[in-house]
Design an enzyme around this catalytic site. Structure first.
Site, PDB file in Angstrom:
ATOM      1  CG  HIS A  23       0.738   5.413   4.162  1.00 30.14           C
ATOM      2  ND1 HIS A  23      -0.176   5.356   5.180  1.00 30.14           N
ATOM      3  CD2 HIS A  23       1.513   4.305   4.292  1.00 30.14           C
ATOM      4  CE1 HIS A  23       0.042   4.271   5.914  1.00 30.14           C
ATOM      5  NE2 HIS A  23       1.072   3.608   5.401  1.00 30.14           N
TER       6      HIS A  23
ATOM      7  CG  HIS B 168      -0.271  -0.107   2.530  1.00 29.36           C
ATOM      8  ND1 HIS B 168       0.160  -1.321   3.026  1.00 29.36           N
ATOM      9  CD2 HIS B 168       0.051   0.816   3.478  1.00 29.36           C
ATOM     10  CE1 HIS B 168       0.725  -1.140   4.210  1.00 29.36           C
ATOM     11  NE2 HIS B 168       0.675   0.157   4.501  1.00 29.36           N
TER      12      HIS B 168
HETATM   13  P1  AMP Z   1       1.486   0.595   7.500  1.00 32.90           P
HETATM   14  O1  AMP Z   1       1.892   0.904   8.918  1.00 32.90           O
HETATM   15  O2  AMP Z   1       2.305   1.308   6.477  1.00 32.90           O
HETATM   16  O3  AMP Z   1       1.412  -0.898   7.258  1.00 32.90           O
HETATM   17  O4  AMP Z   1       0.042   1.203   7.364  1.00 32.90           O
HETATM   18  C1  AMP Z   1      -1.137   0.483   7.509  1.00 32.90           C
HETATM   19  C2  AMP Z   1      -2.255   1.481   7.537  1.00 32.90           C
HETATM   20  O5  AMP Z   1      -3.474   0.780   7.363  1.00 32.90           O
HETATM   21  C3  AMP Z   1      -2.374   2.270   8.851  1.00 32.90           C
HETATM   22  O6  AMP Z   1      -2.215   3.661   8.578  1.00 32.90           O
HETATM   23  C4  AMP Z   1      -3.797   1.942   9.341  1.00 32.90           C
HETATM   24  O7  AMP Z   1      -4.449   3.045   9.909  1.00 32.90           O
HETATM   25  C5  AMP Z   1      -4.468   1.490   8.055  1.00 32.90           C
HETATM   26  N1  AMP Z   1      -5.602   0.598   8.228  1.00 32.90           N
HETATM   27  C6  AMP Z   1      -5.650  -0.537   8.978  1.00 32.90           C
HETATM   28  N2  AMP Z   1      -6.861  -1.104   8.892  1.00 32.90           N
HETATM   29  C7  AMP Z   1      -7.608  -0.321   8.072  1.00 32.90           C
HETATM   30  C8  AMP Z   1      -8.958  -0.368   7.589  1.00 32.90           C
HETATM   31  N3  AMP Z   1      -9.805  -1.348   7.920  1.00 32.90           N
HETATM   32  N4  AMP Z   1      -9.376   0.611   6.754  1.00 32.90           N
HETATM   33  C9  AMP Z   1      -8.540   1.613   6.394  1.00 32.90           C
HETATM   34  N5  AMP Z   1      -7.257   1.715   6.818  1.00 32.90           N
HETATM   35  C10 AMP Z   1      -6.801   0.761   7.644  1.00 32.90           C
END
Ligand code: AMP
Length: 136
Positions: A101, A99
């Protein structure tokens, strides 16, 4: 293997606020909203992170990330945007599904802190450059 949370969003098993979708890519609001408009862009097909995703698909994800960043400037009136992708736990990756950001920035006192501290003392830059080059 248990499905990760983003595969569940792709499969419609848990809800998300989807801002973009096509056959291969999806973008939705990050649940944390570190700043207002914080969006994640993912490939629908599972890959662990940026380092393991096929190049063509990575390009498509980045294309959508660019468009969302542009929209955050024009629609949300952000003053800047950070494009960020974490690879592996050591780099802060918590969801093991590639993903990107896309984080709009409005002012210096918002909730996101990214700091590049000066740390080059004692590092042999020519040798370090060679170490990296030999694996490219
Ligand atoms: P990372 O730390 O780069 O793996 O980021 C994962 C991101 O996913 C975090 O910013 C979380 O807030 C986001 N996240 C986790 N679960 C969900 C969800 N169900 N819907 C939207 N974002 C999510």
């Amino acid at each position: 293997m248990e499905k990760d949370v983003f595969c569940k969003i792709v499969d419609g098993e848990i809800p998300a606020h989807i801002v973009y979708e096509d056959d291969e890519i999806m973008a939705f609001l990050d649940i944390s909203q570190v700043t207002k408009g914080h969006t994640l862009v993912i490939p629908k097909k599972h890959y662990d992170n940026f380092l393991s995703v096929p190049k063509e698909l990575m390009h498509k994800v980045m294309d959508v990330a660019q468009r969302i960043g542009q929209a955050q400037i024009t629609s949300l009136h952000a003053n800047g945007v950070n494009i960020l992708t974490n690879c592996y736990e050591a780099a802060g990756q918590t969801v093991k599904h590639f993903h990107v950001h896309v984080i709009p920035r409005f002012d210096a006192n918002d909730a996101l802190k990214i700091e590049f501290k000066e740390n080059a003392a004692g590092i042999n830059l020519p040798a370090l450059k060679d170490e990296i080059k030999k694996s490219l």
